[in-house]
Design a protein around this motif. Structure first.
Motif, PDB file in Angstrom:
ATOM      1  N   ASP A 137      31.790  34.967  25.575  1.00  0.00           N
ATOM      2  CA  ASP A 137      32.277  34.465  26.857  1.00  0.00           C
ATOM      3  C   ASP A 137      31.122  34.547  27.850  1.00  0.00           C
ATOM      4  N   VAL A 138      30.960  33.471  28.598  1.00  0.00           N
ATOM      5  CA  VAL A 138      29.788  33.383  29.459  1.00  0.00           C
ATOM      6  C   VAL A 138      29.807  34.423  30.582  1.00  0.00           C
ATOM      7  N   MET A 139      30.984  34.960  30.896  1.00  0.00           N
ATOM      8  CA  MET A 139      31.093  35.990  31.924  1.00  0.00           C
ATOM      9  C   MET A 139      31.107  37.404  31.334  1.00  0.00           C
ATOM     10  N   SER A 140      31.031  37.510  30.024  1.00  0.00           N
ATOM     11  CA  SER A 140      31.086  38.825  29.402  1.00  0.00           C
ATOM     12  C   SER A 140      29.931  39.698  29.894  1.00  0.00           C
ATOM     13  N   PRO A 141      30.240  40.929  30.344  1.00  0.00           N
ATOM     14  CA  PRO A 141      29.177  41.820  30.818  1.00  0.00           C
ATOM     15  C   PRO A 141      28.149  42.094  29.714  1.00  0.00           C
ATOM     16  N   GLY A 142      28.579  41.947  28.471  1.00  0.00           N
ATOM     17  CA  GLY A 142      27.669  42.190  27.353  1.00  0.00           C
ATOM     18  C   GLY A 142      26.667  41.058  27.124  1.00  0.00           C
ATOM     19  N   LEU A 143      26.902  39.910  27.756  1.00  0.00           N
ATOM     20  CA  LEU A 143      25.973  38.782  27.567  1.00  0.00           C
ATOM     21  C   LEU A 143      24.843  38.895  28.588  1.00  0.00           C
ATOM     22  N   THR A 144      23.659  39.256  28.107  1.00  0.00           N
ATOM     23  CA  THR A 144      22.518  39.422  29.010  1.00  0.00           C
ATOM     24  C   THR A 144      21.813  38.079  29.205  1.00  0.00           C
ATOM     25  N   GLU A 145      20.969  38.055  30.224  1.00  0.00           N
ATOM     26  CA  GLU A 145      20.190  36.840  30.489  1.00  0.00           C
ATOM     27  C   GLU A 145      19.311  36.485  29.279  1.00  0.00           C
ATOM     28  N   ASN A 146      18.733  37.494  28.673  1.00  0.00           N
ATOM     29  CA  ASN A 146      17.875  37.222  27.506  1.00  0.00           C
ATOM     30  C   ASN A 146      18.670  36.687  26.324  1.00  0.00           C
ATOM     31  N   GLU A 147      19.869  37.215  26.119  1.00  0.00           N
ATOM     32  CA  GLU A 147      20.667  36.700  25.005  1.00  0.00           C
ATOM     33  C   GLU A 147      21.112  35.266  25.295  1.00  0.00           C
ATOM     34  N   PHE A 148      21.440  35.007  26.556  1.00  0.00           N
ATOM     35  CA  PHE A 148      21.805  33.646  26.949  1.00  0.00           C
ATOM     36  C   PHE A 148      20.658  32.686  26.622  1.00  0.00           C
ATOM     37  N   LEU A 149      19.463  33.102  26.987  1.00  0.00           N
ATOM     38  CA  LEU A 149      18.263  32.294  26.745  1.00  0.00           C
ATOM     39  C   LEU A 149      18.121  31.979  25.253  1.00  0.00           C
ATOM     40  N   GLU A 150      18.276  33.016  24.464  1.00  0.00           N
ATOM     41  CA  GLU A 150      18.162  32.869  23.016  1.00  0.00           C
ATOM     42  C   GLU A 150      19.226  31.901  22.471  1.00  0.00           C
ATOM     43  N   ARG A 151      20.440  32.014  22.991  1.00  0.00           N
ATOM     44  CA  ARG A 151      21.536  31.186  22.486  1.00  0.00           C
ATOM     45  C   ARG A 151      21.363  29.725  22.880  1.00  0.00           C
ATOM     46  N   VAL A 152      20.966  29.454  24.129  1.00  0.00           N
ATOM     47  CA  VAL A 152      20.810  28.046  24.521  1.00  0.00           C
ATOM     48  C   VAL A 152      19.613  27.407  23.814  1.00  0.00           C
ATOM     49  N   ARG A 153      18.674  28.215  23.431  1.00  0.00           N
ATOM     50  CA  ARG A 153      17.499  27.680  22.729  1.00  0.00           C
ATOM     51  C   ARG A 153      17.825  27.244  21.301  1.00  0.00           C
ATOM     52  N   ALA A 154      19.019  27.571  20.835  1.00  0.00           N
ATOM     53  CA  ALA A 154      19.435  27.128  19.501  1.00  0.00           C
ATOM     54  C   ALA A 154      19.762  25.637  19.510  1.00  0.00           C
ATOM     55  N   SER A 155      19.895  25.038  20.690  1.00  0.00           N
ATOM     56  CA  SER A 155      20.226  23.614  20.766  1.00  0.00           C
ATOM     57  C   SER A 155      19.139  22.849  21.514  1.00  0.00           C
ATOM     58  N   ARG A 156      18.872  21.617  21.052  1.00  0.00           N
ATOM     59  CA  ARG A 156      17.868  20.778  21.702  1.00  0.00           C
ATOM     60  C   ARG A 156      18.527  19.665  22.517  1.00  0.00           C
ATOM     61  N   SER A 157      19.853  19.719  22.661  1.00  0.00           N
ATOM     62  CA  SER A 157      20.603  18.628  23.305  1.00  0.00           C
ATOM     63  C   SER A 157      20.393  18.594  24.817  1.00  0.00           C
ATOM     64  N   GLN A 158      21.089  17.634  25.442  1.00  0.00           N
ATOM     65  CA  GLN A 158      21.121  17.588  26.902  1.00  0.00           C
ATOM     66  C   GLN A 158      21.780  18.871  27.402  1.00  0.00           C
ATOM     67  N   ILE A 159      21.310  19.341  28.547  1.00  0.00           N
ATOM     68  CA  ILE A 159      21.713  20.674  28.994  1.00  0.00           C
ATOM     69  C   ILE A 159      23.228  20.801  29.233  1.00  0.00           C
ATOM     70  N   LYS A 160      23.876  19.726  29.703  1.00  0.00           N
ATOM     71  CA  LYS A 160      25.326  19.834  29.901  1.00  0.00           C
ATOM     72  C   LYS A 160      26.040  20.015  28.559  1.00  0.00           C
ATOM     73  N   THR A 161      25.575  19.292  27.560  1.00  0.00           N
ATOM     74  CA  THR A 161      26.149  19.428  26.219  1.00  0.00           C
ATOM     75  C   THR A 161      25.953  20.850  25.690  1.00  0.00           C
ATOM     76  N   VAL A 162      24.805  21.424  25.989  1.00  0.00           N
ATOM     77  CA  VAL A 162      24.503  22.780  25.497  1.00  0.00           C
ATOM     78  C   VAL A 162      25.466  23.809  26.106  1.00  0.00           C
ATOM     79  N   ILE A 163      25.627  23.759  27.428  1.00  0.00           N
ATOM     80  CA  ILE A 163      26.420  24.834  28.053  1.00  0.00           C
ATOM     81  C   ILE A 163      27.933  24.645  27.888  1.00  0.00           C
ATOM     82  N   THR A 164      28.351  23.441  27.459  1.00  0.00           N
ATOM     83  CA  THR A 164      29.785  23.262  27.196  1.00  0.00           C
ATOM     84  C   THR A 164      30.099  23.397  25.709  1.00  0.00           C
TER      85      THR A 164
END
Ligand SMILES: [Zn+2]
Length: 271
Positions: A137-164
């Motif tokens: 969950d994007v609001m989970s206290p356990g989700l750090t900025e660095n982990e977010f970075l790592e997770r979004v980097r798994a996709s090369r799509s348009q940024i809206k597609t990535v975060i949804t």
């Protein structure tokens, strides 16, 4: 579709009212929308006592003292009513619970796309579709900025597609994706690969800022005007505001539609 601020609004609303109440009786007028048989739902729900409601991604979880959970994925049009029994019931009411304080909690869905699951905690993976594939969950206290970075980097799509994409991070839908990208000054069509690290970090902070800003606004409207049939969205700055002026620079908000979903953004300040 109810998104994080809407679901958090429901959570606050219900948590002021439901914990400690007992279910006197349960009905499923549209039984196939409840993933438990009609008799099972009626029998198993009777006597259940509400505990505080939780939210995970786009799911609302109603836990009960006995260890059962009602898990609701409202999809596009699932809505709740918390009303007196005499209040006219909507045709598309999927389930209704008569409560020990004389009120009724109902779930209705004009599009009939939403689903409700009656499960025990150890059955989520087996019975709630996509539970195991879902990212944090994007609001989970356990989700750090660095982990977010790592997770979004798994996709090369348009940024809206990535975060949804809920496999990457869960909880962001079409409307708040537009808001978050406006906040982060990112063009929704931009490829993730073209956004430098600092831009992605700012995106993470923007997600948190937008959700924390919108949640109390929605919660307050639910208290003042009641549970909505159409989500409260008047506070949004770009989504569904095509041709209005960007609040940042007055430039006209653009709209593009793909796959039946509208994307709104400002070509002046979102690069
Ligand atoms: Zn702008």
């Amino acid at each position: 579709m109810p998104e994080i601020p809407d679901l958090e609004g429901y959570r606050a609303y219900f948590n002021k009212r439901l914990p400690g109440l007992r279910v006197e009786s349960a009905e499923t007028p549209i039984a196939w929308m409840v993933r438990a048989g009609r008799e099972e739902f009626q029998e198993r729900m009777q006597g259940q006592v509400f505990q505080p409601v939780r939210r995970i991604a786009k799911l609302l979880l109603f836990p009960f003292e006995r260890g059962d959970f009602l898990v609701v994925h409202a999809m596009l049009a699932g809505r709740y009513q918390y009303v007196e029994p005499g209040h006219k019931r909507r045709t598309m009411t999927a389930w209704a619970l008569s409560l020990s304080n004389g009120m009724e909690l109902r779930y209705f869905d004009e599009r009939r796309m939403g689903r409700t699951y009656l499960v025990r905690e150890d059955e989520f993976a087996e019975k709630v579709p996509r539970w195991t594939e879902m990212g944090p969950d994007v609001m989970s206290p356990g989700l750090t900025e660095n982990e977010f970075l790592e997770r979004v980097r798994a996709s090369r799509s348009q940024i809206k597609t990535v975060i949804t994409n809920e496999r990457i991070v869960a909880g962001i839908g079409n409307a708040y994706a537009d808001e978050v990208l406006w906040e982060a000054r990112l063009n929704p069509l931009r490829k993730r690969t073209d956004i430098p690290e600092e831009g992605l970090r700012e995106l993470f902070r923007s997600i948190r800022r937008v959700m924390e800003w919108a949640t109390p606004i929605v919660a307050q409207q639910m208290e003042e005007k009641g549970l909505p049939t159409k989500m409260y969205r008047d506070h949004l700055r770009v989504h569904a505001r095509s041709d209005a002026a960007c609040p940042r620079d007055g430039h006209r908000i653009s709209a593009i539609t793909s796959g039946g979903r509208e994307t709104n953004f400002c070509r002046e300040c979102q690069l």
